[in-house]
Design an enzyme around this catalytic site. Structure first.
Site, short mmCIF file in Angstrom:
data_model
loop_
_atom_site.label_atom_id
_atom_site.label_comp_id
_atom_site.label_asym_id
_atom_site.label_seq_id
_atom_site.Cartn_x
_atom_site.Cartn_y
_atom_site.Cartn_z
CG ASP A 151 -2.07 0.97 1.08
OD1 ASP A 151 -3.23 0.51 1.04
OD2 ASP A 151 -1.84 2.19 1.00
CB ILE A 208 0.28 -1.02 -7.58
CG1 ILE A 208 -0.73 0.10 -7.87
CG2 ILE A 208 -0.06 -1.77 -6.30
CD1 ILE A 208 -2.11 -0.40 -8.27
CB THR A 225 -16.75 0.12 -8.85
OG1 THR A 225 -17.91 0.89 -8.57
CG2 THR A 225 -16.03 0.78 -10.01
CG ASP A 226 -22.19 -0.24 -8.45
OD1 ASP A 226 -21.28 0.59 -8.24
OD2 ASP A 226 -23.25 -0.25 -7.79
CD GLU A 227 -19.19 5.09 -8.65
OE1 GLU A 227 -18.61 5.93 -9.35
OE2 GLU A 227 -19.42 5.25 -7.45
CE1 TYR A 265 -12.90 4.49 -8.15
CE2 TYR A 265 -15.27 4.64 -8.52
CZ TYR A 265 -14.17 3.95 -8.02
OH TYR A 265 -14.35 2.73 -7.42
CE LYS A 325 -11.89 0.14 -9.57
NZ LYS A 325 -10.79 -0.47 -8.76
CE LYS A 367 -15.01 6.26 -1.03
NZ LYS A 367 -13.68 6.89 -0.98
CG LEU A 368 -23.97 9.48 2.04
CD1 LEU A 368 -24.21 10.94 1.70
CD2 LEU A 368 -25.09 8.62 1.48
CB VAL A 384 -28.05 16.31 1.10
CG1 VAL A 384 -28.83 15.46 0.12
CG2 VAL A 384 -28.01 15.66 2.48
NE ARG A 390 -24.07 6.51 -5.91
CZ ARG A 390 -24.64 7.27 -6.85
NH1 ARG A 390 -25.90 7.04 -7.22
NH2 ARG A 390 -23.97 8.24 -7.43
CG ASP A 448 -26.36 16.95 -8.17
OD1 ASP A 448 -25.79 16.18 -7.36
OD2 ASP A 448 -27.27 16.57 -8.94
CG HIS A 494 -24.80 12.95 -8.38
ND1 HIS A 494 -25.42 13.59 -7.33
CD2 HIS A 494 -24.46 11.72 -7.90
CE1 HIS A 494 -25.44 12.80 -6.28
NE2 HIS A 494 -24.87 11.65 -6.62
P1 NAD Z 1 -9.83 3.36 -0.19
O1 NAD Z 1 -9.65 4.66 -0.87
O2 NAD Z 1 -10.36 3.32 1.20
O3 NAD Z 1 -8.45 2.57 -0.17
C1 NAD Z 1 -7.60 2.49 -1.28
C2 NAD Z 1 -6.22 2.05 -0.79
O4 NAD Z 1 -5.36 1.95 -1.94
C3 NAD Z 1 -5.56 3.05 0.16
O5 NAD Z 1 -5.03 2.35 1.28
C4 NAD Z 1 -4.45 3.68 -0.66
O6 NAD Z 1 -3.33 4.06 0.09
C5 NAD Z 1 -4.12 2.55 -1.63
N1 NAD Z 1 -3.53 3.03 -2.89
C6 NAD Z 1 -3.99 4.00 -3.72
N2 NAD Z 1 -3.17 4.15 -4.77
C7 NAD Z 1 -2.17 3.24 -4.61
C8 NAD Z 1 -1.02 2.91 -5.36
N3 NAD Z 1 -0.73 3.55 -6.50
N4 NAD Z 1 -0.21 1.93 -4.92
C9 NAD Z 1 -0.49 1.27 -3.75
N5 NAD Z 1 -1.55 1.55 -2.99
C10 NAD Z 1 -2.40 2.53 -3.42
O7 NAD Z 1 -10.75 2.51 -1.16
P2 NAD Z 1 -11.82 1.37 -0.84
O8 NAD Z 1 -13.13 1.99 -0.65
O9 NAD Z 1 -11.26 0.46 0.16
O10 NAD Z 1 -11.86 0.65 -2.26
C11 NAD Z 1 -11.00 -0.45 -2.54
C12 NAD Z 1 -11.28 -0.94 -3.95
O11 NAD Z 1 -12.64 -1.33 -4.07
C13 NAD Z 1 -11.06 0.13 -5.02
O12 NAD Z 1 -10.45 -0.50 -6.13
C14 NAD Z 1 -12.46 0.60 -5.37
O13 NAD Z 1 -12.51 1.03 -6.69
C15 NAD Z 1 -13.26 -0.66 -5.15
N6 NAD Z 1 -14.67 -0.47 -4.76
C16 NAD Z 1 -15.00 0.33 -3.71
C17 NAD Z 1 -16.32 0.42 -3.31
C18 NAD Z 1 -16.74 1.28 -2.14
O14 NAD Z 1 -17.94 1.43 -1.90
N7 NAD Z 1 -15.85 1.83 -1.36
C19 NAD Z 1 -17.30 -0.31 -3.99
C20 NAD Z 1 -16.92 -1.11 -5.07
C21 NAD Z 1 -15.60 -1.19 -5.42
O1 DAU Z 2 -20.84 2.15 -6.30
C1 DAU Z 2 -19.57 1.81 -5.85
C2 DAU Z 2 -18.78 3.08 -5.59
O2 DAU Z 2 -19.33 3.65 -4.41
C3 DAU Z 2 -17.30 2.84 -5.43
O3 DAU Z 2 -16.77 2.37 -6.65
C4 DAU Z 2 -16.58 4.13 -5.03
O4 DAU Z 2 -15.20 3.85 -4.77
C5 DAU Z 2 -17.22 4.66 -3.78
O5 DAU Z 2 -16.62 5.90 -3.44
C6 DAU Z 2 -18.73 4.84 -3.97
O6 DAU Z 2 -18.99 5.91 -4.90
P1 DAU Z 2 -20.19 6.96 -4.66
O7 DAU Z 2 -19.89 8.18 -5.42
O8 DAU Z 2 -21.50 6.30 -4.88
O9 DAU Z 2 -20.01 7.18 -3.07
P2 DAU Z 2 -20.06 8.50 -2.16
O10 DAU Z 2 -20.02 8.02 -0.74
O11 DAU Z 2 -19.08 9.51 -2.58
O12 DAU Z 2 -21.51 9.07 -2.46
C7 DAU Z 2 -22.67 8.28 -2.24
C8 DAU Z 2 -23.86 9.13 -2.66
O13 DAU Z 2 -24.01 10.22 -1.73
C9 DAU Z 2 -23.71 9.78 -4.01
O14 DAU Z 2 -24.98 9.83 -4.65
C10 DAU Z 2 -23.26 11.20 -3.71
C11 DAU Z 2 -23.92 11.50 -2.38
N1 DAU Z 2 -23.18 12.39 -1.48
C12 DAU Z 2 -21.89 12.09 -1.19
C13 DAU Z 2 -21.15 12.90 -0.34
C14 DAU Z 2 -19.72 12.58 -0.04
C15 DAU Z 2 -23.82 13.49 -0.90
O15 DAU Z 2 -25.00 13.76 -1.14
N2 DAU Z 2 -23.08 14.29 -0.06
C16 DAU Z 2 -21.78 14.04 0.24
O16 DAU Z 2 -21.18 14.82 1.01
#
Ligand code: NAD
Ligand code: DAU
Length: 336
Positions: A34, A61, A126-128, A151, A155, A190-191, A207, A215, A273, A277
């Site tokens: 990491d 990486i 990710t589903d995104e 983003y 992906k 994150k939210l 919001v 979501r 917004d 979005h």
């Molecule tokens: P996160 O941001 O919490 O963690 C990402 C980690 O990757 C961090 O520890 C960071 O230091 C490390 N990192 C970033 N760039 C790097 C690099 N170049 N080399 C080595 N390490 C590096 O993210 P997360 O929410 O834990 O997500 C993990 C994975 O899951 C991601 O690939 C994300 O796209 C995917 N994902 C996340 C969600 C979600 O809801 N959070 C949902 C679906 C998929």
């Molecule tokens: O769907 C999977 C994805 O979910 C992952 O691939 C991403 O890594 C992860 O960050 C997440 O993406 P979102 O954009 O959906 O998550 P976020 O928590 O940023 O936002 C969730 C929803 O809430 C989105 O519709 C935006 C809204 N939001 C978010 C924040 C941070 C707000 O309304 N206010 C906020 O302050």
């Protein structure tokens, strides 16, 4: 022993995975690389740090030399690639590091996997990558890729590269595409953690737009179990969608958090917004259920309370974060 390279294991999902799997499997040797970006936090791994089957390497990486060295030295046979820049809003502020870590980083890992003839490469996607849904329908594995943010575009590019390495060189790649995770150790941009922490601090809860973007939420341990099934039984060259059928408009979650914490809804502030979005995500998980027997074990009703309670019990964890670099990002993001 199974030598598994976990990338990004100091982040939210990766650290939960490592803490979970070292408890479940005695024959797993985890090597965690990491970069420790703002989102990486070694405190997340305190349950695992003294485990003899766990090694941490601080590194990027995208560093080919380091990655080859790690594959050689630790005789890596399995890779789970969590490492990524993961936050959509940050990708809107600047896309370059997203391209570097998410696309080039994945490519470096794939090249090493080809060279060292590994047995399994799991790409955590990710589903995104599917873009945005209207009021009905679900993302299936066959849904065309249509990413909208820098983003999600990065992906999607990584997914295509991973599949190309499977088709061209036979690298045993499998991709998981999961919906929105929540749970312990999630970075408070994150939210869900942002809203919990702002509510606890009596700060405004920003919001986006009308708050009606939807979501599909999954508890992080359910995601981790899915990854484990895919690692052990997933078919090479396949994609597995993962979601827990928990669609919810953002405003509903925000109100639930305020309600549970006994805070006033007057803390809610509708803000500008997010550009581009995505309106709605919803995942069809039939494939992973039917093929690998995955089901979600946690209901949203229980797991969201467990999550809020975790943030209440771990103030030090998030207070350290919000007093650091995070402040700059937060004030740039929200003019509240
Ligand atoms: P996160 O941001 O919490 O963690 C990402 C980690 O990757 C961090 O520890 C960071 O230091 C490390 N990192 C970033 N760039 C790097 C690099 N170049 N080399 C080595 N390490 C590096 O993210 P997360 O929410 O834990 O997500 C993990 C994975 O899951 C991601 O690939 C994300 O796209 C995917 N994902 C996340 C969600 C979600 O809801 N959070 C949902 C679906 C998929
Ligand atoms: O769907 C999977 C994805 O979910 C992952 O691939 C991403 O890594 C992860 O960050 C997440 O993406 P979102 O954009 O959906 O998550 P976020 O928590 O940023 O936002 C969730 C929803 O809430 C989105 O519709 C935006 C809204 N939001 C978010 C924040 C941070 C707000 O309304 N206010 C906020 O302050």
């Amino acid at each position: 022993m199974k030598n598994i390279l976990v990338t990004g294991g100091a982040g939210f999902i990766g650290s939960n995975y490592i803490n979970f799997i070292l408890n479940e499997r005695e024959n797993y040797n985890i090597i965690n690389i990491d970069k420790l970006t703002y989102a990486g936090n070694l405190e997340n791994l305190s349950p695992s740090e003294n485990n003899p089957n766990y090694t941490f390497i601080k590194g990027d990486i995208t560093n080919t030399e380091l990655i080859n060295y790690i594959f050689e030295k630790y005789k890596i046979k399995y890779v789970i690639n969590f490492a990524a820049e993961s936050h959509v809003d940050r990708s809107i502020l600047g896309s370059e590091v997203f391209f570097r870590s998410n696309v080039i980083g994945t490519n470096v890992l794939l090249e090493a996997s080809r060279r060292y003839e590994i047995e399994k490469f799991i790409q955590i996607s990710t589903d995104e990558v599917y873009g945005s849904l209207g009021p009905s329908g679900y993302f299936e594995e066959t849904t065309p890729l249509a990413p909208n943010s820098p983003y999600s575009a990065s992906k999607a590019a990584a997914d295509l590269m991973a599949l190309a390495f499977h088709h061209t060189y036979g690298v045993p790649v499998t991709i998981t595409r999961c919906s929105n995770n929540y749970g312990p150790y999630q970075f408070p941009e994150k939210l869900i953690p942002l809203m919990i922490i702002n509510a606890l601090n009596d700060k405004k809860l920003p919001v986006y737009g009308d708050g009606l973007n939807v979501r599909d939420w999954i508890y992080v341990l359910d995601h981790n179990k899915a990854i484990q099934l895919v690692l052990e039984n997933g078919r090479d060259g396949e994609v597995y969608n993962t979601g827990a059928n928990t669609e919810m408009p953002n405003i509903q979650i925000v109100k639930l958090i305020l309600n549970y914490l006994g805070k006033s809804e007057e803390l809610i502030q509708y803000v500008k917004d997010r550009p581009g979005h995505d309106r709605r995500y919803a995942i069809d998980s039939s494939k992973i259920k039917n093929e690998l027997g995955w089901t979600s074990a946690y209901t949203f009703e229980d797991a969201i309370i467990q999550t809020i309670e975790w943030y209440l019990a771990n103030r030090n964890w998030w207070e350290n974060i919000i007093s650091g670099e995070y402040q700059n990002y937060y004030s740039k993001q929200y003019q509240l």
